[in-house]
Design an enzyme around this catalytic site. Structure first.
Site, PDB file in Angstrom:
ATOM      1  N   HIS A 101      28.617  -2.134  10.564  1.00 44.83           N
ATOM      2  CA  HIS A 101      29.313  -3.333  10.443  1.00 44.83           C
ATOM      3  C   HIS A 101      29.262  -3.703   8.894  1.00 44.83           C
ATOM      4  CE1 HIS A 101      27.096  -4.064  14.226  1.00 44.83           C
ATOM      5  NE2 HIS A 101      28.223  -4.934  14.565  1.00 44.83           N
ATOM      6  N   ASP A 104      25.949  -4.747   7.480  1.00 43.46           N
ATOM      7  CA  ASP A 104      24.856  -3.932   7.446  1.00 43.46           C
ATOM      8  C   ASP A 104      24.768  -3.271   6.150  1.00 43.46           C
ATOM      9  OD1 ASP A 104      24.811  -4.514  10.275  1.00 43.46           O
ATOM     10  OD2 ASP A 104      25.878  -2.487  10.731  1.00 43.46           O
TER      11      ASP A 104
HETATM   12  C1  XLS Z   1      25.933  -6.114  20.575  1.00 42.84           C
HETATM   13  C2  XLS Z   1      27.093  -5.077  20.284  1.00 42.84           C
HETATM   14  C3  XLS Z   1      27.368  -4.503  18.973  1.00 42.84           C
HETATM   15  C4  XLS Z   1      28.521  -3.769  18.830  1.00 42.84           C
HETATM   16  C5  XLS Z   1      29.087  -3.820  17.573  1.00 42.84           C
HETATM   17  O1  XLS Z   1      25.646  -6.069  21.708  1.00 42.84           O
HETATM   18  O2  XLS Z   1      26.697  -3.809  21.113  1.00 42.84           O
HETATM   19  O3  XLS Z   1      26.067  -3.958  18.526  1.00 42.84           O
HETATM   20  O4  XLS Z   1      28.291  -2.408  19.183  1.00 42.84           O
HETATM   21  O5  XLS Z   1      29.305  -4.933  16.869  1.00 42.84           O
END
Ligand code: XLS
Ligand code: NI
Ligand code: NI
Length: 435
Positions: A101, A104
């Site tokens: 993301h 991150d």
């Molecule tokens: C959260 C989601 C997130 C997605 C990406 O529960 O799994 O990690 O994979 O935003």
């Protein structure tokens, strides 16, 4: 120059099933051919940047437990150090892919212009690191759930300025994903939903979300991004109710807004369980509609009922998942992203490596078991036999006829079906021979 974070840990090697070395692969052998394809090319493992490098070990009752040299994650020098360590881990694991993301990889700046500038800066840095690395980008995504601006939704926010901020943010993340040659772009809407219907215009929010996704698809074509757009279903958490509830709901949504040929699904193990399904149900349903794109591999704790995002460690579950992936033809742009995090007591760099080694090994075992079932053909044969009646001309003609004609035929031929065993236990026993 090494950061020293993983000092003492070298590239993980495949040592075979008999190895007792805790930091060796016992099943994941990238070059081994499974059903005519290298294991690495089947599984397409990705490391999730958020869980491995950004998450600090907090839970709803307590804060950070980890101490990493790149904390606090609030400036660019720390972001670069984090990227250095990430690429060291990719190399140790021989990981073919990673995912991120925006939040991150760059520090949050509190406004769009500065977020954009920092994202461009860090993705330039990451692009340079990728030149010296085999690790590719499986997908990028925008974190539109952590910052308080997103608390009432992103594309589904009652405030059009938040919709605008979200559109600009996704544009910047698609540009960054395109720059890093990502194979997919993911949208997961953790705040696209509601806390209470008392303050929510559900119909308008769904329309806004449909329009938003159409803009994402348009923009993909405009910039010539060839990756697949993926939506990730999840029923709730953080919102009480999320619109992308499960695979079935997403398919209906995509069809309603005319996006069914442009968007596929990124299906997560833990989210399937939260929605009251099995992982293989979600995979099989998506595959049946040609919408199986990629998977987020993890597992939930079956007692807590939370999205605990643990590393997978159950071979039979994983084998059935890959069975459906393989039956659907395997991954094309998609892969196996470890959307999984350490437990908050697992403080050591070694824990981070061991978690991935174990996850990769379980997936490899599952893949091999799934491939063996496919080669043996027992499940296919059982299905063929169970549905054999539909191969007859009478059955096929019936599908083209109508209720009246069918009723006449039932009377004329005295049709009176004899129930047949579903043979569930026999089939479960069969699967157990392979896992
Ligand atoms: C959260 C989601 C997130 C997605 C990406 O529960 O799994 O990690 O994979 O935003
Ligand atoms: Ni996920
Ligand atoms: Ni999740």
């Amino acid at each position: 120059m090494s950061t020293g974070f993983f000092d003492g840990i070298s590239r993980i090697a495949y040592e075979g099933p008999e190895s007792t070395n805790p930091l060796a692969f016992r099943h994941y052998n990238p070059d081994e051919i499974v059903l005519g394809k290298r294991m690495e090319d089947h599984l397409r493992f990705a490391v999730a940047y958020w869980h491995s490098f950004a998450w600090e070990g907090g839970d709803p009752f307590g804060g950070q437990t980890f101490q990493r040299p790149w904390y606090p994650q609030d400036d660019m020098a720390q972001a670069r150090l984090k990227a250095d360590v990430a690429f060291e881990m990719f190399d140790i694991l021989n990981a073919p892919f990673f995912c991120w993301h925006d939040a991150d990889i760059r520090p949050e700046q509190g406004n769009y212009a500065d977020n954009l500038a920092r994202l461009e800066e860090i993705t330039d840095y990451i692009a340079e690191k990728m030149i010296g690395s085999k690790t590719r980008l499986l997908w990028g995504t925008a974190n539109m759930f952590s910052h308080r601006r997103w608390m009432s939704g992103a594309a589904t926010n009652p405030d059009p300025d938040v919709f605008a901020f979200a559109a600009a943010t996704v544009k910047s993340c698609m540009d960054a994903t395109h720059k890093l040659d990502g194979a997919n772009y993911v949208l997961w809407g953790g705040r696209e939903g509601y806390e209470t219907l008392l303050n929510t215009d559900l119909g308008s929010e769904l329309d806004h979300m449909g329009r938003f996704l159409a803009m994402v698809v348009d923009y993909k074509h405009k910039i010539g991004f060839e990756g697949q757009i993926l939506v990730e279903p999840k029923p709730q958490e953080p919102s009480k109710h999320q619109y992308d509830f499960d695979v079935a709901t997403c398919i209906g949504f995509l069809r309603k807004y005319g996006l069914e040929n442009e968007v596929k699904l990124n299906i997560e193990q833990g989210h399937a369980i939260l929605a009251g399904h099995s992982f293989e149900h979600e995979l099989a349903l998506a595959a049946s509609q040609d919408m199986l794109g990629s998977i987020d591999m993890n597992r939930n704790d079956y007692q807590s009922g939370w999205d605990t995002d643990q590393f997978p460690n159950n071979t039979p579950e994983v084998a059935l998942a890959y069975y459906h992936v393989l039956k659907a033809g395997g991954f094309t742009t998609g892969g196996t992203n470890f959307d999984a995090k350490l437990r908050r007591q697992s403080l050591d760099p070694e824990d981070l490596i061991a978690a991935h080694v174990g996850g990769m090994d379980i997936c490899a075992r599952g893949l091999k078991a799934a491939a063996a079932m496919i080669e043996d053909g027992g499940l296919d044969a059982a299905l063929g036999e169970r549905y054999a009646g539909w191969q007859t001309p009478a059955a096929q003609q019936m599908l083209q006829s109508d209720l009246g004609a069918i009723a006449e035929r039932v009377l004329r031929e005295g049709i009176n079906p004899a129930p047949r065993s579903g043979r569930q236990e026999i089939l479960e026993n069969y699967v157990n021979r392979f896992v």
